[in-house]
Design a protein around this motif. Sequence first.
Motif, PDB file in Angstrom:
ATOM      1  N   PHE A 227       0.832  -1.201   0.000  1.00  0.00           N
ATOM      2  CA  PHE A 227       0.000   0.000   0.000  1.00  0.00           C
ATOM      3  C   PHE A 227       0.870   1.254   0.000  1.00  0.00           C
ATOM      4  O   PHE A 227       0.637   2.195  -0.786  1.00  0.00           O
ATOM      5  N   CYS A 228       1.880   1.297   0.863  1.00  0.00           N
ATOM      6  CA  CYS A 228       2.726   2.489   0.973  1.00  0.00           C
ATOM      7  C   CYS A 228       3.567   2.720  -0.274  1.00  0.00           C
ATOM      8  O   CYS A 228       3.946   3.865  -0.565  1.00  0.00           O
ATOM      9  N   GLU A 229       3.859   1.653  -1.028  1.00  0.00           N
ATOM     10  CA  GLU A 229       4.651   1.806  -2.240  1.00  0.00           C
ATOM     11  C   GLU A 229       3.949   2.680  -3.279  1.00  0.00           C
ATOM     12  O   GLU A 229       4.601   3.267  -4.145  1.00  0.00           O
ATOM     13  N   PHE A 230       2.616   2.780  -3.219  1.00  0.00           N
ATOM     14  CA  PHE A 230       1.893   3.649  -4.143  1.00  0.00           C
ATOM     15  C   PHE A 230       2.178   5.124  -3.873  1.00  0.00           C
ATOM     16  O   PHE A 230       1.918   5.981  -4.724  1.00  0.00           O
ATOM     17  N   PHE A 231       2.683   5.437  -2.687  1.00  0.00           N
ATOM     18  CA  PHE A 231       2.954   6.821  -2.304  1.00  0.00           C
ATOM     19  C   PHE A 231       4.442   7.118  -2.203  1.00  0.00           C
ATOM     20  O   PHE A 231       4.817   8.270  -2.048  1.00  0.00           O
ATOM     21  N   ARG A 232       5.282   6.089  -2.304  1.00  0.00           N
ATOM     22  CA  ARG A 232       6.715   6.246  -2.134  1.00  0.00           C
ATOM     23  C   ARG A 232       7.401   6.362  -3.493  1.00  0.00           C
ATOM     24  O   ARG A 232       7.080   5.622  -4.419  1.00  0.00           O
ATOM     25  N   GLU A 233       8.317   7.298  -3.603  1.00  0.00           N
ATOM     26  CA  GLU A 233       9.043   7.491  -4.862  1.00  0.00           C
ATOM     27  C   GLU A 233       9.924   6.273  -5.136  1.00  0.00           C
ATOM     28  O   GLU A 233      10.767   5.911  -4.321  1.00  0.00           O
ATOM     29  N   PRO A 234       9.739   5.614  -6.279  1.00  0.00           N
ATOM     30  CA  PRO A 234      10.569   4.436  -6.570  1.00  0.00           C
ATOM     31  C   PRO A 234      12.020   4.834  -6.806  1.00  0.00           C
ATOM     32  O   PRO A 234      12.319   5.910  -7.305  1.00  0.00           O
ATOM     33  N   ALA A 240      12.305  -0.346 -13.955  1.00  0.00           N
ATOM     34  CA  ALA A 240      12.310  -1.378 -14.988  1.00  0.00           C
ATOM     35  C   ALA A 240      11.104  -2.302 -14.888  1.00  0.00           C
ATOM     36  O   ALA A 240      10.808  -3.043 -15.817  1.00  0.00           O
ATOM     37  N   PHE A 241      10.393  -2.296 -13.773  1.00  0.00           N
ATOM     38  CA  PHE A 241       9.245  -3.186 -13.620  1.00  0.00           C
ATOM     39  C   PHE A 241       8.036  -2.626 -14.358  1.00  0.00           C
ATOM     40  O   PHE A 241       7.748  -1.429 -14.276  1.00  0.00           O
ATOM     41  N   PRO A 242       7.284  -3.477 -15.060  1.00  0.00           N
ATOM     42  CA  PRO A 242       6.113  -3.000 -15.810  1.00  0.00           C
ATOM     43  C   PRO A 242       4.906  -2.811 -14.897  1.00  0.00           C
ATOM     44  O   PRO A 242       4.870  -3.290 -13.766  1.00  0.00           O
ATOM     45  N   GLY A 243       3.921  -2.100 -15.401  1.00  0.00           N
ATOM     46  CA  GLY A 243       2.649  -1.965 -14.709  1.00  0.00           C
ATOM     47  C   GLY A 243       2.688  -1.193 -13.419  1.00  0.00           C
ATOM     48  O   GLY A 243       1.804  -1.346 -12.569  1.00  0.00           O
ATOM     49  N   GLY A 244       3.692  -0.354 -13.233  1.00  0.00           N
ATOM     50  CA  GLY A 244       3.765   0.432 -12.010  1.00  0.00           C
ATOM     51  C   GLY A 244       4.275  -0.310 -10.805  1.00  0.00           C
ATOM     52  O   GLY A 244       4.250   0.222  -9.692  1.00  0.00           O
ATOM     53  N   LEU A 245       4.744  -1.551 -10.991  1.00  0.00           N
ATOM     54  CA  LEU A 245       5.288  -2.311  -9.870  1.00  0.00           C
ATOM     55  C   LEU A 245       6.618  -1.714  -9.420  1.00  0.00           C
ATOM     56  O   LEU A 245       7.365  -1.166 -10.227  1.00  0.00           O
ATOM     57  N   MET A 249       7.187  -3.771  -3.818  1.00  0.00           N
ATOM     58  CA  MET A 249       6.004  -4.604  -4.056  1.00  0.00           C
ATOM     59  C   MET A 249       6.401  -6.028  -4.420  1.00  0.00           C
ATOM     60  O   MET A 249       5.850  -7.001  -3.886  1.00  0.00           O
ATOM     61  N   VAL A 250       7.347  -6.146  -5.331  1.00  0.00           N
ATOM     62  CA  VAL A 250       7.772  -7.463  -5.806  1.00  0.00           C
ATOM     63  C   VAL A 250       8.331  -8.294  -4.658  1.00  0.00           C
ATOM     64  O   VAL A 250       8.032  -9.496  -4.522  1.00  0.00           O
ATOM     65  N   LEU A 251       9.141  -7.683  -3.794  1.00  0.00           N
ATOM     66  CA  LEU A 251       9.741  -8.417  -2.686  1.00  0.00           C
ATOM     67  C   LEU A 251       8.733  -8.712  -1.575  1.00  0.00           C
ATOM     68  O   LEU A 251       8.928  -9.655  -0.791  1.00  0.00           O
ATOM     69  N   SER A 252       7.653  -7.928  -1.495  1.00  0.00           N
ATOM     70  CA  SER A 252       6.660  -8.142  -0.443  1.00  0.00           C
ATOM     71  C   SER A 252       5.633  -9.205  -0.810  1.00  0.00           C
ATOM     72  O   SER A 252       5.002  -9.789   0.091  1.00  0.00           O
ATOM     73  N   LEU A 253       5.445  -9.473  -2.078  1.00  0.00           N
ATOM     74  CA  LEU A 253       4.451 -10.472  -2.483  1.00  0.00           C
ATOM     75  C   LEU A 253       4.757 -11.860  -1.920  1.00  0.00           C
ATOM     76  O   LEU A 253       3.852 -12.509  -1.373  1.00  0.00           O
TER      77      LEU A 253
END
Length: 274
Positions: A227-234, A240-245, A249-253
């Motif tokens: 959830f917080c990743e949507f507000f945090r600057e990547p 390089a991740f598609p779809g806004g990932l 997020m990838v490591l938390s799944l």
Amino acid sequence: MPFFLLPFPIVDPVAVNLGPLPIRWYALAYIGGFILGWIGLRLLVAREALWAPDQRRPTREGIDDLLVNAALGVIIGGRLGHVLFYDHAFYLSHPLEILQTWKGGMAFHGGLLGAVAGMWLFARSRDVPFMTVTDICAAVAPIGLFFGRLANFIKPEMWGRPTDVPWAMIFPLAGGEPRHPSQLYEAGLEGVALFLLLYLAVRSGALKRPGLVTGLFGVGYGLARIFCEFFREPDPVQEAFPGGLTMGMVLSLPLLFIGAALIFLSLRRRSALA
């Protein structure tokens, strides 16, 4: 540009100078998290009502060794995780920077893997169920997460994406755009909210079902972080991740899925009371 901005509280990253030795807030955050975690662990293993009769668990004296194992795992794993997951190209070119942890740069998922390794070694050496060890550590982990995110905010680093919300802040070195104070979002969700969830679970007898508290931590942290990743600057490497990932997020799944599996299995098994 929002009509109202919260001023960013400029804080000297050095809390106090002891002669030639600067003590930084970043270090104090980790020290504070470890000390409060140590106190929490000793309280958990000492309260008989939280455990089933004859349920094996670490002794209060053994907690000291557990903390050392977990702390080393968090520091070594967190640093190596940051190097490998987020900016390996930079550190390959500047290998001495890997040792300069006072500059920041610790990855939670790397620290988690390191801590798990330390907990496994402790459980094996003390003949204590591994899931029991991870359960008590998971119950106090949000304390360290809370202090760690505050350290990210003070440094500052890991700031949020540009926004026009009324509580936006302009972070030093992040350009002139108002941004989400995402470090505080994470402190609230990964720290305070997750701690309360696990506290209530432990009070309800969750430690009597090995793996349940660990599973709740995995699911709770995974959801909060995603959830917080949507507000945090990547970070740039995450783009390089598609779809806004993002990398977070990838490591938390996997953590989310593993946590859900542990909850399912712990509830299916007979509790230690049986």
